[in-house]
Motif scaffolding. Structure first.
Motif, PDB file in Angstrom:
ATOM      1  N   THR A 241       8.597  -9.179  10.040  1.00 19.82           N
ATOM      2  CA  THR A 241       8.070  -7.822   9.425  1.00 19.82           C
ATOM      3  C   THR A 241       8.442  -7.946   7.567  1.00 19.82           C
ATOM      4  OG1 THR A 241      10.686  -7.502   9.793  1.00 19.82           O
ATOM      5  CG2 THR A 241       8.447  -7.491  11.323  1.00 19.82           C
ATOM      6  N   PRO A 242       9.827  -8.465   7.111  1.00 23.77           N
ATOM      7  CA  PRO A 242       9.401  -8.285   5.352  1.00 23.77           C
ATOM      8  C   PRO A 242       8.189  -8.868   4.449  1.00 23.77           C
ATOM      9  CG  PRO A 242      11.597  -8.505   6.293  1.00 23.77           C
ATOM     10  CD  PRO A 242      10.823  -9.091   7.920  1.00 23.77           C
ATOM     11  N   THR A 243       7.461 -10.108   5.197  1.00 24.13           N
ATOM     12  CA  THR A 243       6.906 -10.782   4.402  1.00 24.13           C
ATOM     13  C   THR A 243       5.624 -10.138   4.692  1.00 24.13           C
ATOM     14  OG1 THR A 243       8.363 -12.920   4.981  1.00 24.13           O
ATOM     15  CG2 THR A 243       5.739 -13.394   5.000  1.00 24.13           C
ATOM     16  N   THR A 244       5.458  -9.611   6.138  1.00 26.03           N
ATOM     17  CA  THR A 244       4.386  -9.266   6.961  1.00 26.03           C
ATOM     18  C   THR A 244       4.137  -7.892   6.241  1.00 26.03           C
ATOM     19  OG1 THR A 244       4.324 -10.088   9.314  1.00 26.03           O
ATOM     20  CG2 THR A 244       3.567  -8.235   8.352  1.00 26.03           C
ATOM     21  N   PHE A 245       5.143  -7.189   5.773  1.00 23.35           N
ATOM     22  CA  PHE A 245       5.215  -6.591   4.729  1.00 23.35           C
ATOM     23  C   PHE A 245       4.653  -6.107   3.586  1.00 23.35           C
ATOM     24  CE2 PHE A 245       7.053  -2.587   2.304  1.00 23.35           C
ATOM     25  CZ  PHE A 245       6.216  -1.680   2.641  1.00 23.35           C
ATOM     26  N   PHE A 246       5.318  -7.264   2.686  1.00 25.09           N
ATOM     27  CA  PHE A 246       4.816  -7.608   1.627  1.00 25.09           C
ATOM     28  C   PHE A 246       3.058  -8.454   1.709  1.00 25.09           C
ATOM     29  CE2 PHE A 246       3.987 -11.386  -0.973  1.00 25.09           C
ATOM     30  CZ  PHE A 246       4.477 -10.217  -2.516  1.00 25.09           C
ATOM     31  N   LEU A 247       2.556  -9.276   2.739  1.00 28.19           N
ATOM     32  CA  LEU A 247       1.474  -9.938   2.473  1.00 28.19           C
ATOM     33  C   LEU A 247       0.720  -7.832   2.598  1.00 28.19           C
ATOM     34  CD1 LEU A 247       1.675 -13.135   4.405  1.00 28.19           C
ATOM     35  CD2 LEU A 247       0.974 -11.832   1.561  1.00 28.19           C
ATOM     36  N   LEU A 248       0.858  -6.648   3.434  1.00 30.94           N
ATOM     37  CA  LEU A 248       0.238  -5.871   3.578  1.00 30.94           C
ATOM     38  C   LEU A 248      -0.557  -5.265   2.451  1.00 30.94           C
ATOM     39  CD1 LEU A 248      -1.881  -4.444   6.266  1.00 30.94           C
ATOM     40  CD2 LEU A 248       0.388  -2.843   6.329  1.00 30.94           C
ATOM     41  N   VAL A 249       0.704  -5.224   1.954  1.00 31.08           N
ATOM     42  CA  VAL A 249       0.847  -4.110   0.298  1.00 31.08           C
ATOM     43  C   VAL A 249       0.188  -4.830  -0.519  1.00 31.08           C
ATOM     44  CG1 VAL A 249       2.290  -3.206  -1.299  1.00 31.08           C
ATOM     45  CG2 VAL A 249       3.245  -3.164   0.761  1.00 31.08           C
ATOM     46  N   THR A 250       0.239  -6.132  -1.383  1.00 34.09           N
ATOM     47  CA  THR A 250      -0.306  -7.107  -1.717  1.00 34.09           C
ATOM     48  C   THR A 250      -1.855  -7.115  -1.508  1.00 34.09           C
ATOM     49  OG1 THR A 250       0.333  -9.193  -0.968  1.00 34.09           O
ATOM     50  CG2 THR A 250       1.330  -7.736  -2.525  1.00 34.09           C
ATOM     51  N   MET A 251      -2.364  -7.496   0.028  1.00 28.83           N
ATOM     52  CA  MET A 251      -3.276  -8.251   0.226  1.00 28.83           C
ATOM     53  C   MET A 251      -4.344  -6.527   0.237  1.00 28.83           C
ATOM     54  SD  MET A 251      -3.742 -11.151   0.087  1.00 28.83           S
ATOM     55  CE  MET A 251      -5.409 -10.949   1.256  1.00 28.83           C
TER      56      MET A 251
END
Length: 323
Positions: A241-251
């Protein structure tokens, strides 16, 4: 058996507490000197970054906000103050609904598609297979290519008469859609290209997150009889989930600001079906020359990006498991 508690010795007659350090004492001077050195180091390290942000981010932002209150065309020596006139025109324009629809569909599908397909690719690349290093390099390569060059390349692939896509569809008995001229196919076309270009980046970030998960956790789940699907759903995805949250924001921020692929492939057409808010800002400012109206659009995009990021930080981050 009794315990005797000894009281502290009484102070001798005339004895007082030691005096506090004087501001002019050597200890105080050393403390102030250390603080000055710390602040100096902070200023030397952070100062250039703060200066660059002020000059190249916040100053243009304030100037754009000011320009949005003017009726001014590029190259014109005269500008007229109209207050919120550009904003009223944007919100009442018949094109605004179509621009927002194209922006929303493009953003949601590209972000969702990139995350889902990137996770699947990362799971495949995480396996111990021959040629895994080469596959990782090949998957990441499109991300570093120029978006304009990628768009030109895919125009030949999507060509309805001679393109590779047309050949593949004819091989299974299907005719090629008119990718360039018939909505919604132009929007589908640029979504496919955008997802393809960014897929390697998402997969690489997910792969780093997968390799950070301790193998002991997966082994323990396997010993408890958990299947691969159950391990993925109950262990891997929560730890990612930390990785998904980072990618969600940046993408999400990247998709809302996408420009190069649209410019190379459709130029916002046909009939504005691929005109996103970012492309509208470019078109109004540099094609139609309406700098004030384009600045109003840029301000609206900034507020939208700010609101989306705030919502993500406020609500989505609650689902993130950092431990």
């Amino acid at each position: 058996m009794s315990t005797t508690v000894l009281a502290p010795p009484a102070p001798r007659s005339g004895q007082t507490d030691p005096p506090a350090a004087s501001p002019t004492s050597p200890a105080s001077r050393r403390t102030r000197s250390r603080r000055r050195r710390s602040w100096l180091a902070f200023a030397l390290l952070a100062g250039p970054n703060v200066l660059l942000l002020l000059v190249f981010v916040y100053r243009p932002l304030l100037e754009s906000l000011y320009l949005s209150t003017l009726q001014w065309n590029l190259g014109s020596p005269v500008a007229r103050f109209i207050g919120l006139g550009n904003y009223r025109e944007w919100f009442t324009s018949p094109d605004t609904a179509q621009v927002l629809l194209a922006t929303g569909v493009f953003t949601v599908v590209t972000v969702g598609g990139s995350l889902v397909l990137g996770l699947g690719l990362a799971l495949a690349l995480d396996r111990k297979l021959p040629g895994r290093a080469v596959a990782r390099t090949v998957a990441f390569a499109p991300y570093v290519l120029s978006g304009f060059a990628v768009g030109i390349l895919w125009l030949f692939i999507f060509d309805p008469r001679y393109g590779l896509m047309s050949t593949l569809l004819q091989a299974v008995g299907m005719s090629s859609p008119q990718w360039y001229t018939e909505p919604p196919w132009p929007l589908v076309m640029i979504i496919v290209v955008y997802v393809w270009k960014n897929l390697g980046y998402v997969a690489l970030i997910y792969l780093a997150g997968l390799q950070a998960i301790p193998q002991d956790v997966r082994d323990a789940a396997a010993l408890d009889g958990a299947t691969s699907a159950r391990t993925l759903r109950s262990i891997v995805l929560p730890l990612l989930t930390p990785t998904t949250f980072f990618l969600l924001v940046t993408m999400l921020l990247s998709s809302l600001q996408s420009f190069d692929i649209i410019q190379a492939m459709t130029k916002g057409g046909p009939l504005g079906s691929t005109t996103t808010l970012m492309y509208q800002i470019y078109e109004e400012g540099f094609v139609n020359g309406r700098a004030g109206y384009a600045s109003a659009g840029a301000t609206i995009l900034f507020v939208l990006l700010l609101a989306v990021t705030a919502v993500q930080l406020r609500f989505v981050e609650r689902k993130v498991h950092y431990a």
